[in-house]
Design a protein around this motif. Structure first.
Motif, PDB file in Angstrom:
ATOM      1  N   ARG A  97      25.896  29.574  49.391  1.00 24.15           N
ATOM      2  CA  ARG A  97      27.238  29.769  48.841  1.00 24.15           C
ATOM      3  C   ARG A  97      27.158  30.145  47.366  1.00 24.15           C
ATOM      4  O   ARG A  97      27.923  30.999  46.898  1.00 24.15           O
ATOM      5  CB  ARG A  97      28.061  28.501  49.020  1.00 24.15           C
ATOM      6  N   TYR A  98      26.254  29.502  46.626  1.00 22.66           N
ATOM      7  CA  TYR A  98      26.112  29.795  45.197  1.00 22.66           C
ATOM      8  C   TYR A  98      25.677  31.250  44.989  1.00 22.66           C
ATOM      9  O   TYR A  98      26.085  31.907  44.027  1.00 22.66           O
ATOM     10  CB  TYR A  98      25.082  28.857  44.574  1.00 22.66           C
ATOM     11  N   THR A  99      24.869  31.743  45.901  1.00 20.35           N
ATOM     12  CA  THR A  99      24.396  33.125  45.807  1.00 20.35           C
ATOM     13  C   THR A  99      25.478  34.121  46.192  1.00 20.35           C
ATOM     14  O   THR A  99      25.641  35.167  45.548  1.00 20.35           O
ATOM     15  CB  THR A  99      23.178  33.325  46.724  1.00 20.35           C
ATOM     16  N   LEU A 100      26.256  33.790  47.224  1.00 18.58           N
ATOM     17  CA  LEU A 100      27.155  34.757  47.845  1.00 18.58           C
ATOM     18  C   LEU A 100      28.598  34.684  47.356  1.00 18.58           C
ATOM     19  O   LEU A 100      29.223  35.705  47.033  1.00 18.58           O
ATOM     20  CB  LEU A 100      27.116  34.554  49.359  1.00 18.58           C
ATOM     21  N   GLU A 101      29.170  33.473  47.285  1.00 17.60           N
ATOM     22  CA  GLU A 101      30.609  33.352  47.039  1.00 17.60           C
ATOM     23  C   GLU A 101      31.051  33.827  45.654  1.00 17.60           C
ATOM     24  O   GLU A 101      32.136  34.418  45.538  1.00 17.60           O
ATOM     25  CB  GLU A 101      31.080  31.923  47.303  1.00 17.60           C
ATOM     26  N   GLN A 212      30.984  27.679  39.085  1.00 12.74           N
ATOM     27  CA  GLN A 212      31.170  26.323  38.574  1.00 12.74           C
ATOM     28  C   GLN A 212      31.629  25.381  39.690  1.00 12.74           C
ATOM     29  O   GLN A 212      31.204  24.221  39.751  1.00 12.74           O
ATOM     30  CB  GLN A 212      32.195  26.335  37.438  1.00 12.74           C
ATOM     31  N   HIS A 213      32.487  25.898  40.573  1.00 13.90           N
ATOM     32  CA  HIS A 213      32.980  25.073  41.679  1.00 13.90           C
ATOM     33  C   HIS A 213      31.839  24.631  42.587  1.00 13.90           C
ATOM     34  O   HIS A 213      31.755  23.461  42.963  1.00 13.90           O
ATOM     35  CB  HIS A 213      34.015  25.856  42.485  1.00 13.90           C
ATOM     36  N   ILE A 214      30.957  25.542  42.946  1.00 14.32           N
ATOM     37  CA  ILE A 214      29.882  25.201  43.878  1.00 14.32           C
ATOM     38  C   ILE A 214      28.880  24.263  43.214  1.00 14.32           C
ATOM     39  O   ILE A 214      28.355  23.344  43.862  1.00 14.32           O
ATOM     40  CB  ILE A 214      29.221  26.478  44.418  1.00 14.32           C
ATOM     41  N   LEU A 215      28.612  24.448  41.934  1.00 17.01           N
ATOM     42  CA  LEU A 215      27.756  23.500  41.230  1.00 17.01           C
ATOM     43  C   LEU A 215      28.390  22.107  41.227  1.00 17.01           C
ATOM     44  O   LEU A 215      27.704  21.095  41.421  1.00 17.01           O
ATOM     45  CB  LEU A 215      27.509  23.975  39.795  1.00 17.01           C
ATOM     46  N   ALA A 216      29.714  22.051  41.019  1.00 17.05           N
ATOM     47  CA  ALA A 216      30.419  20.771  41.032  1.00 17.05           C
ATOM     48  C   ALA A 216      30.377  20.141  42.423  1.00 17.05           C
ATOM     49  O   ALA A 216      30.256  18.917  42.558  1.00 17.05           O
ATOM     50  CB  ALA A 216      31.870  20.959  40.579  1.00 17.05           C
ATOM     51  N   GLU A 217      30.458  20.963  43.456  1.00 16.86           N
ATOM     52  CA  GLU A 217      30.350  20.455  44.826  1.00 16.86           C
ATOM     53  C   GLU A 217      28.990  19.781  45.030  1.00 16.86           C
ATOM     54  O   GLU A 217      28.896  18.713  45.646  1.00 16.86           O
ATOM     55  CB  GLU A 217      30.500  21.590  45.840  1.00 16.86           C
ATOM     56  N   GLY A 218      27.948  20.405  44.532  1.00 17.56           N
ATOM     57  CA  GLY A 218      26.628  19.807  44.652  1.00 17.56           C
ATOM     58  C   GLY A 218      26.562  18.447  43.965  1.00 17.56           C
ATOM     59  O   GLY A 218      26.006  17.496  44.508  1.00 17.56           O
ATOM     60  N   GLN A 219      27.143  18.341  42.782  1.00 14.26           N
ATOM     61  CA  GLN A 219      27.162  17.073  42.062  1.00 14.26           C
ATOM     62  C   GLN A 219      27.937  16.013  42.833  1.00 14.26           C
ATOM     63  O   GLN A 219      27.509  14.858  42.915  1.00 14.26           O
ATOM     64  CB  GLN A 219      27.762  17.267  40.677  1.00 14.26           C
ATOM     65  N   MET A 221      28.330  15.796  46.001  1.00  6.96           N
ATOM     66  CA  MET A 221      27.586  15.432  47.207  1.00  6.96           C
ATOM     67  C   MET A 221      26.230  14.824  46.893  1.00  6.96           C
ATOM     68  O   MET A 221      25.488  14.453  47.794  1.00  6.96           O
ATOM     69  CB  MET A 221      27.400  16.671  48.091  1.00  6.96           C
ATOM     70  N   GLY A 222      25.902  14.745  45.601  1.00  6.74           N
ATOM     71  CA  GLY A 222      24.605  14.185  45.230  1.00  6.74           C
ATOM     72  C   GLY A 222      23.447  15.116  45.537  1.00  6.74           C
ATOM     73  O   GLY A 222      22.327  14.662  45.791  1.00  6.74           O
ATOM     74  N   ILE A 223      23.719  16.420  45.501  1.00  7.46           N
ATOM     75  CA  ILE A 223      22.713  17.423  45.835  1.00  7.46           C
ATOM     76  C   ILE A 223      22.362  18.220  44.577  1.00  7.46           C
ATOM     77  O   ILE A 223      23.253  18.760  43.915  1.00  7.46           O
ATOM     78  CB  ILE A 223      23.217  18.379  46.928  1.00  7.46           C
ATOM     79  N   GLU A 224      21.095  18.272  44.262  1.00  9.61           N
ATOM     80  CA  GLU A 224      20.631  19.079  43.132  1.00  9.61           C
ATOM     81  C   GLU A 224      20.217  20.443  43.655  1.00  9.61           C
ATOM     82  O   GLU A 224      19.239  20.576  44.390  1.00  9.61           O
ATOM     83  CB  GLU A 224      19.457  18.406  42.418  1.00  9.61           C
ATOM     84  N   LEU A 225      20.988  21.456  43.316  1.00  8.49           N
ATOM     85  CA  LEU A 225      20.718  22.791  43.830  1.00  8.49           C
ATOM     86  C   LEU A 225      19.495  23.399  43.155  1.00  8.49           C
ATOM     87  O   LEU A 225      19.259  23.214  41.964  1.00  8.49           O
ATOM     88  CB  LEU A 225      21.926  23.694  43.612  1.00  8.49           C
ATOM     89  N   ASN A 226      18.748  24.143  43.936  1.00  7.95           N
ATOM     90  CA  ASN A 226      17.569  24.831  43.435  1.00  7.95           C
ATOM     91  C   ASN A 226      18.005  26.201  42.917  1.00  7.95           C
ATOM     92  O   ASN A 226      17.928  27.203  43.616  1.00  7.95           O
ATOM     93  CB  ASN A 226      16.532  24.976  44.551  1.00  7.95           C
ATOM     94  N   ILE A 227      18.494  26.207  41.685  1.00  8.69           N
ATOM     95  CA  ILE A 227      19.046  27.426  41.081  1.00  8.69           C
ATOM     96  C   ILE A 227      18.057  27.985  40.069  1.00  8.69           C
ATOM     97  O   ILE A 227      17.624  27.268  39.158  1.00  8.69           O
ATOM     98  CB  ILE A 227      20.385  27.151  40.385  1.00  8.69           C
ATOM     99  N   PRO A 228      17.665  29.272  40.194  1.00  5.48           N
ATOM    100  CA  PRO A 228      16.721  29.838  39.220  1.00  5.48           C
ATOM    101  C   PRO A 228      17.357  29.936  37.846  1.00  5.48           C
ATOM    102  O   PRO A 228      18.565  30.077  37.695  1.00  5.48           O
ATOM    103  CB  PRO A 228      16.427  31.231  39.794  1.00  5.48           C
ATOM    104  N   ASP A 229      16.507  29.838  36.819  1.00  6.86           N
ATOM    105  CA  ASP A 229      16.975  29.999  35.449  1.00  6.86           C
ATOM    106  C   ASP A 229      17.549  31.398  35.269  1.00  6.86           C
ATOM    107  O   ASP A 229      17.016  32.394  35.778  1.00  6.86           O
ATOM    108  CB  ASP A 229      15.823  29.802  34.453  1.00  6.86           C
ATOM    109  N   GLU A 230      18.664  31.486  34.519  1.00  6.06           N
ATOM    110  CA  GLU A 230      19.313  32.785  34.312  1.00  6.06           C
ATOM    111  C   GLU A 230      19.358  33.184  32.843  1.00  6.06           C
ATOM    112  O   GLU A 230      20.008  34.149  32.471  1.00  6.06           O
ATOM    113  CB  GLU A 230      20.744  32.726  34.861  1.00  6.06           C
ATOM    114  N   GLY A 231      18.659  32.420  32.001  1.00  4.37           N
ATOM    115  CA  GLY A 231      18.673  32.738  30.572  1.00  4.37           C
ATOM    116  C   GLY A 231      17.883  33.996  30.273  1.00  4.37           C
ATOM    117  O   GLY A 231      17.036  34.430  31.053  1.00  4.37           O
ATOM    118  N   PRO A 232      18.106  34.634  29.144  1.00  2.00           N
ATOM    119  CA  PRO A 232      17.376  35.862  28.780  1.00  2.00           C
ATOM    120  C   PRO A 232      15.907  35.574  28.594  1.00  2.00           C
ATOM    121  O   PRO A 232      15.509  34.568  28.034  1.00  2.00           O
ATOM    122  CB  PRO A 232      18.047  36.293  27.460  1.00  2.00           C
TER     123      PRO A 232
END
Length: 234
Positions: A97-101, A212-219, A221-232
């Motif tokens: 969902r974080y990738t697509l939505e 932001q919504h999907i990240l909040a959903e993970g929090q 639900m107690g789920i730490e999403l495996n999100i790649p770093d997006e910084g420059p």
């Protein structure tokens, strides 16, 4: 007092029997939500949840802005629908969902018409009604309906295939959405922010709000999403 889950199960069985009798044939649309809810003597959120179950079973398909289409029962495969939900964990679903939505939300902000935006707002109204009634099951059903309505606004057939799998998996995980009223209120506020950005035709903001919504959903639900770093430079 009869629980909402008992009501929904009863409605699902009534509708399944009606479909089996041919009351509504393949290719026809079910009566409108208001009319059908009145016929069955239930609330629209309860009807929406029953339709969600029937859709998971492959008996109907919700078509935002048009209604609920009756599918060919010969093609329904309940086992396949269940497998789609069981094969993925909640973390898997949230990562997809974080990738697509966020991307879909951005596209919708560029292309959605007033009628389509109105459909999204109707699902938010159902969430608000569920929150006011302290009905967690109806809130979960309305939450899923909102995201399905958003999914339906993309015409990319590949997206449609992927998001159908996501939707099935999310339906199988609704118990995780039956939590506190505070969480439902937060989901409502976050989804309202997405719709405001869509109404403003702000594609970047719609994407950011959905992310932001999907990240909040993970929090929640107690789920730490495996999100790649997006910084420059990372």
């Amino acid at each position: 007092m009869i629980s909402s889950s008992t009501v929904v199960n009863s409605v699902v069985e009534k509708l399944r029997q009606a479909l089996a009798r041919g009351q509504w044939r393949s290719g026809e649309m079910l009566p409108g939500q208001r009319e059908l809810a009145e016929q069955l003597g239930i609330s629209r959120p309860s009807l929406r949840e029953a339709v969600t179950v029937l859709e998971t079973l492959g008996l109907v398909r919700s078509m935002p802005g048009k209604g609920v289409l009756v599918l060919d029962p010969e093609l329904a495969d309940p086992a396949q629908a269940a497998d789609a939900g069981q094969a993925a964990s909640l973390a898997d679903v949230l990562e997809l969902r974080y990738t697509l939505e966020p991307f879909i939300a951005g596209l919708v902000a560029q292309s959605a018409g007033n009628q389509e935006i109105g459909q999204l707002r109707l699902t938010l109204m159902d969430m608000r009604e569920a929150l006011d009634a302290d009905d967690s099951e109806a809130g979960a059903a309305a939450y899923i309906a909102f995201h399905e309505a958003l999914f339906a606004l993309t015409t990319n057939p590949i997206f449609q295939s992927v998001v159908q799998q996501t939707s099935n998996a999310l339906k199988q995980s609704t118990a995780m959405l039956h939590d506190s009223p505070e969480h439902l209120a937060a989901r409502l506020a976050e989804n309202e922010a997405v719709v405001r950005a869509i109404r403003s035709r702000n594609s970047a903001q719609a994407s950011a709000q959905m992310r932001q919504h999907i990240l909040a959903e993970g929090q929640r639900m107690g789920i730490e999403l495996n999100i790649p770093d997006e910084g420059p430079g990372q």
